[in-house]
Design a protein around this motif. Structure first.
Motif, PDB file in Angstrom:
ATOM      1  N   GLU A  79       0.979  -1.175   0.013  1.00 56.15           N
ATOM      2  CA  GLU A  79      -0.011  -0.085   0.032  1.00 56.15           C
ATOM      3  C   GLU A  79       0.976   1.250   0.097  1.00 56.15           C
ATOM      4  OE1 GLU A  79      -3.546   2.336   2.310  1.00 56.15           O
ATOM      5  OE2 GLU A  79      -3.612  -0.011   2.338  1.00 56.15           O
ATOM      6  N   LEU A  80       2.099   1.208   0.818  1.00 57.69           N
ATOM      7  CA  LEU A  80       2.842   2.402   0.713  1.00 57.69           C
ATOM      8  C   LEU A  80       3.633   2.637  -0.407  1.00 57.69           C
ATOM      9  CD1 LEU A  80       4.572   1.774   4.235  1.00 57.69           C
ATOM     10  CD2 LEU A  80       3.027   3.822   3.679  1.00 57.69           C
ATOM     11  N   VAL A  81       3.992   1.609  -1.411  1.00 54.61           N
ATOM     12  CA  VAL A  81       4.550   1.854  -2.464  1.00 54.61           C
ATOM     13  C   VAL A  81       3.457   2.176  -3.718  1.00 54.61           C
ATOM     14  CG1 VAL A  81       5.600   0.660  -4.275  1.00 54.61           C
ATOM     15  CG2 VAL A  81       6.458   0.216  -2.063  1.00 54.61           C
ATOM     16  N   GLY A  82       2.278   1.693  -3.656  1.00 53.67           N
ATOM     17  CA  GLY A  82       1.476   2.261  -4.332  1.00 53.67           C
ATOM     18  C   GLY A  82       0.962   3.646  -4.227  1.00 53.67           C
ATOM     19  N   LYS A  83       0.631   4.072  -2.962  1.00 48.27           N
ATOM     20  CA  LYS A  83       0.399   5.389  -2.619  1.00 48.27           C
ATOM     21  C   LYS A  83       1.323   6.276  -3.413  1.00 48.27           C
ATOM     22  CE  LYS A  83      -2.931   4.888   1.027  1.00 48.27           C
ATOM     23  NZ  LYS A  83      -3.974   5.732   0.419  1.00 48.27           N
ATOM     24  N   ALA A  84       2.672   5.849  -2.943  1.00 45.46           N
ATOM     25  CA  ALA A  84       3.749   6.819  -3.262  1.00 45.46           C
ATOM     26  C   ALA A  84       4.101   6.842  -4.814  1.00 45.46           C
ATOM     27  CB  ALA A  84       5.283   6.367  -2.765  1.00 45.46           C
ATOM     28  N   TRP A  85       3.738   5.967  -5.514  1.00 45.52           N
ATOM     29  CA  TRP A  85       4.031   5.996  -7.013  1.00 45.52           C
ATOM     30  C   TRP A  85       2.726   6.787  -7.482  1.00 45.52           C
ATOM     31  CZ3 TRP A  85       6.961   4.987 -10.897  1.00 45.52           C
ATOM     32  CH2 TRP A  85       6.052   5.058 -12.385  1.00 45.52           C
ATOM     33  N   ASN A  86       1.736   6.577  -7.311  1.00 44.22           N
ATOM     34  CA  ASN A  86       0.481   7.395  -7.673  1.00 44.22           C
ATOM     35  C   ASN A  86       0.518   8.682  -7.496  1.00 44.22           C
ATOM     36  OD1 ASN A  86      -0.949   5.109  -8.813  1.00 44.22           O
ATOM     37  ND2 ASN A  86      -2.128   4.631  -6.723  1.00 44.22           N
ATOM     38  N   ARG A  87       1.225   9.087  -6.126  1.00 41.36           N
ATOM     39  CA  ARG A  87       1.371  10.480  -5.936  1.00 41.36           C
ATOM     40  C   ARG A  87       2.455  11.185  -6.451  1.00 41.36           C
ATOM     41  NH1 ARG A  87      -0.173  10.197   0.537  1.00 41.36           N
ATOM     42  NH2 ARG A  87      -2.437   9.490   0.125  1.00 41.36           N
ATOM     43  N   TRP A  88       3.568  10.475  -6.805  1.00 39.71           N
ATOM     44  CA  TRP A  88       4.699  10.844  -7.959  1.00 39.71           C
ATOM     45  C   TRP A  88       4.112  11.088  -9.286  1.00 39.71           C
ATOM     46  CZ3 TRP A  88       9.378  12.829  -7.343  1.00 39.71           C
ATOM     47  CH2 TRP A  88      10.020  12.439  -6.237  1.00 39.71           C
ATOM     48  N   ARG A  94       8.659  12.403 -13.270  1.00 35.84           N
ATOM     49  CA  ARG A  94       9.320  11.425 -12.973  1.00 35.84           C
ATOM     50  C   ARG A  94       9.160  10.856 -11.580  1.00 35.84           C
ATOM     51  NH1 ARG A  94      12.748  12.074  -8.951  1.00 35.84           N
ATOM     52  NH2 ARG A  94      13.395  14.042  -8.521  1.00 35.84           N
ATOM     53  N   SER A  95       9.501   9.748 -11.186  1.00 37.55           N
ATOM     54  CA  SER A  95       9.676   9.554  -9.956  1.00 37.55           C
ATOM     55  C   SER A  95      10.874   9.122  -9.383  1.00 37.55           C
ATOM     56  CB  SER A  95       8.652   8.072  -9.707  1.00 37.55           C
ATOM     57  OG  SER A  95       9.429   7.167 -10.066  1.00 37.55           O
ATOM     58  N   ASP A  96      11.242   9.128  -8.066  1.00 39.33           N
ATOM     59  CA  ASP A  96      12.291   8.954  -7.422  1.00 39.33           C
ATOM     60  C   ASP A  96      12.312   7.318  -6.842  1.00 39.33           C
ATOM     61  OD1 ASP A  96      14.830   8.985  -5.964  1.00 39.33           O
ATOM     62  OD2 ASP A  96      13.996  10.628  -4.549  1.00 39.33           O
ATOM     63  N   ASP A  97      13.452   6.843  -6.414  1.00 43.47           N
ATOM     64  CA  ASP A  97      13.102   5.482  -6.007  1.00 43.47           C
ATOM     65  C   ASP A  97      12.380   5.243  -5.010  1.00 43.47           C
ATOM     66  OD1 ASP A  97      15.298   4.559  -3.334  1.00 43.47           O
ATOM     67  OD2 ASP A  97      15.226   6.672  -4.153  1.00 43.47           O
ATOM     68  N   ILE A  98      11.413   4.239  -5.187  1.00 45.58           N
ATOM     69  CA  ILE A  98      10.289   4.058  -3.844  1.00 45.58           C
ATOM     70  C   ILE A  98      10.597   2.665  -3.441  1.00 45.58           C
ATOM     71  CG2 ILE A  98       8.042   3.716  -3.526  1.00 45.58           C
ATOM     72  CD1 ILE A  98       7.314   5.390  -6.025  1.00 45.58           C
ATOM     73  N   THR A  99      11.404   2.802  -2.105  1.00 50.17           N
ATOM     74  CA  THR A  99      11.699   1.519  -1.449  1.00 50.17           C
ATOM     75  C   THR A  99      11.418   1.492   0.077  1.00 50.17           C
ATOM     76  OG1 THR A  99      13.847   1.436  -2.836  1.00 50.17           O
ATOM     77  CG2 THR A  99      13.824   0.297  -0.645  1.00 50.17           C
TER      78      THR A  99
END
Length: 126
Positions: A79-88, A94-99
């Motif tokens: 869920e955290l990765v999905g939220k971060a990706w969608n908000r980026w 572009r997006s930063d690394d999401i780890t």
């Protein structure tokens, strides 16, 4: 941003790079920033994440998601990765690394905690 005089490499925006000999020659520090925190010995959750998560998901929301999935850290990570990706995607080109890593300490004695900390310190050379 760091660039080599002889070309556009490593050409990356980083503050440290462990083991990167080329970046070291360009002035990038490989010394990590370290901090120590007290941790309860039972029912503790922890989150390790990159700025790709925390740039768009506030601490309070992260805590809520981790608490929501207290019995399943993998679901919290997803869920955290999905939220971060969608908000980026909604806010940047572009997006930063999401780890992210979410851990749940169900029970840990102080003696074991000290041993784990010493082993970790030796492995990463702190």
């Amino acid at each position: 941003r760091i660039w080599s005089k002889s070309g556009k490499w490593p050409g990356t925006a980083f503050t440290r790079s462990i083991g990167d000999a080329v970046a070291k020659k360009l002035g990038v520090s490989a010394d990590p920033e370290c901090a120590n925190f007290s941790m309860p010995t039972s029912n503790a959750m922890f989150v390790l994440g990159s700025d790709g998560v925390f740039d768009f998901v506030p601490d309070e929301e992260v805590g809520g998601i981790v608490q929501k999935y207290a019995d399943d850290p993998e679901k919290a990570c997803r869920e955290l990765v999905g939220k971060a990706w969608n908000r980026w995607c909604d806010n940047e080109e572009r997006s930063d690394d999401i780890t992210v890593i979410v851990g749940h300490v169900k029970h840990l004695s102080r003696g074991i905690l000290g041993n784990v900390q010493r082993q970790f310190t030796r492995r990463v050379g702190l």
